[in-house]
Design a protein around this motif. Structure first.
Motif, short mmCIF file in Angstrom:
data_model
loop_
_atom_site.label_atom_id
_atom_site.label_comp_id
_atom_site.label_asym_id
_atom_site.label_seq_id
_atom_site.Cartn_x
_atom_site.Cartn_y
_atom_site.Cartn_z
N PHE A 112 -12.29 45.16 -9.41
CA PHE A 112 -12.17 45.18 -10.87
C PHE A 112 -11.24 44.06 -11.32
N PHE A 114 -11.27 50.95 -18.57
CA PHE A 114 -12.57 50.27 -18.55
C PHE A 114 -13.68 51.24 -18.19
N SER A 144 -13.21 38.17 -18.42
CA SER A 144 -12.15 38.53 -17.46
C SER A 144 -11.98 37.51 -16.34
N HIS A 152 -7.23 43.65 -10.62
CA HIS A 152 -6.37 44.81 -10.83
C HIS A 152 -6.50 45.82 -9.71
N ASP A 191 -9.69 41.78 -14.72
CA ASP A 191 -9.48 41.65 -16.16
C ASP A 191 -8.39 40.64 -16.41
N ALA A 192 -8.57 39.84 -17.44
CA ALA A 192 -7.57 38.86 -17.86
C ALA A 192 -7.15 37.94 -16.72
N LYS A 243 -14.63 36.69 -14.12
CA LYS A 243 -15.54 37.00 -13.00
C LYS A 243 -16.48 35.83 -12.70
N ARG A 260 -5.68 50.11 -16.24
CA ARG A 260 -6.68 49.24 -16.87
C ARG A 260 -8.08 49.56 -16.33
N THR A 261 -8.19 49.84 -15.03
CA THR A 261 -9.48 50.24 -14.45
C THR A 261 -9.94 51.55 -15.07
N GLY A 275 -15.81 44.14 -14.55
CA GLY A 275 -14.77 43.86 -15.53
C GLY A 275 -15.37 43.48 -16.86
N PRO A 276 -14.56 43.50 -17.92
CA PRO A 276 -15.07 43.16 -19.24
C PRO A 276 -15.43 41.67 -19.35
#
Length: 244
Positions: free
Chosen positions: A212, A239, A42, A219, A214-215, A44, A235-236, A38-39
Motif C-alpha cells: 500500500f 483507504f 500516490s 505505508h 500513499d503520498a 505507484k 492510512r491503509t 493506493g489512491p
C-alpha cells in the motif's frame, strides 16, 4: 545471482518542486506477484516507470537482478529487453495486425528471424486466447482484446519481470475479466509481476504480496490477508474503508 528480480533502494522522484517518490524501498523475488495499491497520485505508476527508466529517478538505486539500472553506464535498452510493460492505454500500432504488433519488436530488438518471430507471436496470442484474431487489426478488436495483444507482445520478448500499470482501468467492466484471467494464468505459471491496480478481488486472489502506497511512500506491505483483513497503518485502514 540473487533471487531478487527487482530491488529498489531509497528511490526518489521529483517533478520540479513536486516530490512524488520519497525514499521507496522494495524487493521482489523470482516468481512473486506484488500488487501495488493506493489512491491516485500516490506514486505507484511513477515507481513502475522508474524501473525501466521511462522516468529518470531523482535519487536512489534500482537493480534488475544484479544489474544496476540507475548506473549511467548501464545500457538501458538491453535491460529493457528483460522487462515487459503493459500500460493502461494499449499502445498498439493501428496499421499492423495483432500478429504484426507482437512480432515487430522481436524482429527489431531481438533480431529473430521472420519465421521464428511469427511462430512465437502465434504462440503468445494463443496463450492470451486470441489465436483466432491474429490477422485482425486493432480497430477490429475490443479494448480487452487489444490489451491482451499488448500482453502477448510483452511476453514474446521473454521478459524476466512483467510490469502492469492499471491495465484494466480504461476497459468496460465486462471486458476486465478476460484480461485479469490472462494475468492469473501468468501468475500461476511463475511469472514475476508487479501490478498497479484497483482490482481488489484480483489482489486478494493472486498476489503473493500487497503493497500500500500513499503520498510517495510505502505505508504497509504483507500478504493480501494481512493487508486487507488486518491492516496496521491508519492510512491503509482509511483507504480500504472507502473502497469496500
Amino acid at each position: 545471482m540473487s533471487e531478487f528480480i527487482v530491488r529498489i533502494q531509497n528511490l526518489h522522484k521529483n517533478f520540479g518542486s513536486l516530490e512524488v517518490l520519497k525514499g521507496v524501498d522494495l524487493e521482489v523475488t523470482k516468481g512473486e506477484v506484488v500488487v501495488i495499491l493506493g489512491p491516485s497520485g500516490s506514486g505507484k505508476s511513477t515507481m513502475l516507470r522508474c524501473i525501466n527508466k521511462l522516468e529518470q529517478p531523482t535519487g536512489g538505486k534500482i537493480f534488475l537482478e544484479d544489474i544496476e539500472i540507475t548506473d549511467p553506464k548501464t545500457n538501458i535498452n538491453k535491460v529493457r529487453e528483460q522487462i515487459g510493460m503493459v500500460f493502461q492505454s494499449f499502445n498498439l500500432f493501428p496499421h499492423l495486425t495483432a500478429k504484426g504488433n507482437v512480432l515487430l519488436a522481436q524482429r527489431k530488438v531481438l533480431g529473430r528471424s521472420k519465421a521464428e518471430a511469427e511462430r512465437i507471436a502465434i504462440e503468445q496470442l494463443d496463450k492470451v486466447g486470441l489465436g483466432d484474431r491474429a490477422d485482425y487489426f486493432p480497430s477490429q478488436l475490443s479494448g480487452g482484446q487489444q490489451q491482451r495483444v499488448a500482453i502477448a507482445r510483452a511476453l514474446a520478448m521473454d521478459p524476466h519481470v512483467m510490469l502492469f500499470d492499471e491495465v484494466t482501468s480504461a476497459l468496460d467492466p465486462e471486458l476486465v475479466r478476460g484480461v485479469l484471467d490472462v494475468m492469473k494464468q501468468l501468475a500461476a505459471g511463475g511469472m514475476t509481476m508487479l501490478v498497479v491496480t484497483h482490482e481488489m478481488g484480483f489482489a486478494r486472489e493472486v498476489a503473493s504480496r500487497a503493497v500500500f502506497m500513499d503520498a510517495g511512500i510505502i505505508h504497509e506491505q504483507g500478504t493480501p490477508q494481512e493487508v486487507f483483513d488486518h491492516p496496521k497503518s491508519e492510512r491503509t485502514k482509511d483507504f480500504l474503508g472507502h473502497i469496500r
